[in-house]
Design an enzyme around this catalytic site. Structure first.
Site, short mmCIF file in Angstrom:
data_model
loop_
_atom_site.label_atom_id
_atom_site.label_comp_id
_atom_site.label_asym_id
_atom_site.label_seq_id
_atom_site.Cartn_x
_atom_site.Cartn_y
_atom_site.Cartn_z
N PHE A 123 13.54 -29.57 -63.50
CA PHE A 123 13.58 -30.85 -62.79
C PHE A 123 12.16 -31.34 -62.62
O PHE A 123 11.34 -30.67 -61.99
CB PHE A 123 14.25 -30.67 -61.43
CG PHE A 123 14.28 -31.93 -60.60
CD1 PHE A 123 15.28 -32.87 -60.79
CD2 PHE A 123 13.32 -32.16 -59.63
CE1 PHE A 123 15.32 -34.03 -60.03
CE2 PHE A 123 13.36 -33.31 -58.87
CZ PHE A 123 14.35 -34.25 -59.07
N ASP A 175 4.70 -26.81 -64.11
CA ASP A 175 5.13 -27.68 -63.03
C ASP A 175 5.36 -26.82 -61.80
O ASP A 175 6.42 -26.20 -61.63
CB ASP A 175 6.41 -28.43 -63.43
CG ASP A 175 6.93 -29.36 -62.35
OD1 ASP A 175 6.37 -29.33 -61.23
OD2 ASP A 175 7.88 -30.10 -62.61
N LYS A 223 4.18 -31.37 -52.93
CA LYS A 223 4.93 -30.84 -51.79
C LYS A 223 4.04 -30.10 -50.80
O LYS A 223 3.45 -30.69 -49.92
CB LYS A 223 6.09 -30.00 -52.27
CG LYS A 223 7.13 -30.80 -53.07
CD LYS A 223 8.40 -30.04 -53.28
CE LYS A 223 9.38 -30.81 -54.17
NZ LYS A 223 9.82 -32.10 -53.62
#
Length: 560
Positions: free
Chosen positions: A233, A321, A350
């Protein structure tokens, strides 16, 4: 204006607690009160109907169902009201119902939130508008790894917000250089490029890789290929969804960005074939070292080393990622560190801000980073004094409080506890003649997942609802998987309490729910609803099926 007055008249006809002279705020308050009363009434009716259905089902469910039902009811009655989402005799407060109704009326419906309204948080805990405390096992999709509202990060935010928030990158500021140097020293890369969201950082990394391939590898402009893995994702922008296998993310949003090549996650042979076919024009292999939204799935041992070797052989950038897995989540500073592999490009987000504001960054050595030159990429807010001060404080908290090591140690305990719960559940399942509800469990550090069995009568959404009633918040990912990712600052006591509630859900509540639903299905003679099958939009394989979807797609030319 005449149009405004007309809208007010319409609103007053619908919501007669105000008149046409009322200001919009008064009309909104009246509407919220009406919606609250209506919502509370509907919830009370639903609760009464559910109680009636429960009573009827229990009467005809047989001795096994009755025993399970009594266990679940006794457990519910024994729980203090602070651990229940809806205390006896009510269905949430009017304020809670009003806020939910207000968002549904005026907020875009691009998320389906659980019916709970949170208003404050600290450390590993959050409180709703009714002052009920919950342990947060989602942690903002790992954004609040340092804990909610960490005092050092909040202090840095407050101090910088009162000093200088934004200069734009048209000028130097006194905070971004400090963060850039700290990231370089901590993670071992020459340079960092600041952005805001994780998806923006993914876009930045892909642009950087394509420009690098154009300058350093000689790939003609417009011919670069980006390889990514099914199940990963990368976000929800047009470029990110072009790397997705999820039809929910892509259907209706075409045309997608061309130049994408897909392989199944963890399949080394498929990876070799993709490099063999496209290595000459491939700019990068973008991969999550551990799948996040894909169900916390770890690659087979040696997979990332194989990826590193293939990238070296074909002169391709390995892009990690680490938006969700980086900065300690898996018990390593970067998840890719578990295999001793160094990526050419690292994407952070994040937890880079401790969940205080959107901050992301792309890290690389100068041999790659210099491919982007002044004026070719940027962000108004990326690298702002405010974002930089917050991220620097967040990084220092990780180091000062040794949260990476803490994630490793406490993660081992959490995974051992999950394994023990799985054994208990399996033994009970054999005795009661039912499927095990802990179908599988896995993880690394404080990043774990449990696959929920018992379909089609119970699923991961049921388990999350039951956990919420017991004061633990989490969310399904994929069809039957629960992700467990508490803040890294969670105490041993809170972790053990959460695991005890998890055990109760899987050994008491889910068996009771399963018994009731199977009894209802037998009594009605209705066939249980089958799972909706979600198919990969590239190869047509079931997205929940771990078998490779590589072959079909490769034969049909694997570039959009």
């Amino acid at each position: 204006s005449q149009a405004t007055r007309a809208r007010r008249r319409v609103n007053c006809e619908k919501f007669p607690l105000c008149d046409s002279s009322s200001p919009p705020s008064a009309m909104l308050g009246a509407r919220a009160r009406l919606l609250a009363r209506a919502g509370a009434a509907r919830a009370a009716q639903a609760q009464a109907a559910q109680q009636s259905a429960d009573a009827g089902a229990a009467a005809g469910a047989g001795r096994g169902a009755q025993r399970a039902g009594r266990r679940g009811a006794a457990a519910a009655a024994a729980r203090p009201s602070s651990e229940r989402t809806n205390p006896p005799g009510g269905a949430g407060s009017p304020r809670e119902a009003a806020l939910i109704a207000l968002e549904r009326a005026h907020g875009a419906q691009n998320y389906p939130p659980a019916p709970i309204v949170l208003e404050r948080a600290l450390g590993a805990a959050v409180w709703d508008v009714n002052n009920r405390r919950y342990l947060d096992f989602l942690a903002g999709y790992s954004a609040v790894s340092q804990g909610h509202c960490h005092p050092k990060i909040v202090a840095a935010l407050s101090k910088q917000a009162a000093t200088c928030t934004l200069t734009s990158r048209a000028f130097y500021n006194d905070q971004w250089p400090l963060l850039a140097a700290h990231l370089s020293e901590t993670l071992g890369y020459d340079a960092a490029l600041p952005m805001n969201s994780g998806a923006e950082a993914v876009e930045t990394a892909v642009k950087l890789a394509k420009k690098w391939a154009f300058h350093s590898k000689g790939v003609p402009d417009g011919e670069a290929r980006i390889l990514s893995a099914c199940g990963c994702f990368q976000g929800r922008t047009s470029k990110a969804i072009s790397m997705s296998c999820d039809p929910d993310a892509t259907t209706g949003f075409g045309p997608l960005v061309p130049g994408q090549v897909k392989v199944p996650f963890g399949d080394a042979e498929a990876l070799r074939e993709a490099f063999h076919r496209h290595g000459h024009r491939m700019a990068a292999f973008v991969v999550e070292p551990v799948l996040g939204e894909g169900g916390v799935r770890l690659p087979p041992e040696g997979y990332l080393k194989t990826a590193r070797e293939l990238c070296d052989l074909h002169n391709v950038l390995l892009v990690a990622d680490e938006v969700q897995t980086g900065l300690g989540r898996t018990g390593h500073m970067l998840a890719i560190d578990a295999e001793g592999v160094r990526a050419d490009v690292v994407i952070l987000g994040k937890a880079l801000s401790g969940g205080v504001m959107p901050v992301s960054a792309v890290l690389a050595d100068w041999s790659v980073m210099r491919a982007i030159r002044p004026g070719e990429h940027g962000s108004t807010f990326g690298g702002s004094p405010l974002a930089s001060a917050v991220a620097l404080a967040a990084m220092r908290v990780l180091d000062d409080e040794k949260l990476v090591e803490r994630s490793h140690t406490m993660g081992e305990g959490m995974l051992a506890r999950l394994a023990s719960i799985a054994v208990t559940d399996a033994e009970a399942a054999e005795q009661e003649g039912r499927p095990p509800f802990v179908a599988a469990q896995r993880g690394r550090g404080l990043f774990a997942a449990v696959d929920v069995g018992g379909a089609p009568y119970v699923n991961a959404y049921d388990a999350c609802d039951l956990l919420r009633e017991r004061g633990v918040l989490t969310k399904p990912t994929q069809r039957d998987t629960i992700r467990l990712a508490p803040p890294l600052v969670i105490s041993e006591e809170d972790l053990e309490h959460a695991m005890s509630q998890f055990e109760a859900v899987f050994t008491e509540d889910l068996p009771a729910l399963y018994a009731r639903r199977t009894a209802e299905a037998e009594a009605s003679g209705a066939e249980p609803a089958a799972h909706e099958v979600r198919l990969c939009n590239r190869c047509g394989q079931d997205l929940e099926d771990p078998s490779a979807c590589f072959g079909t797609y490769m034969r049909n030319e694997d570039v959009l």
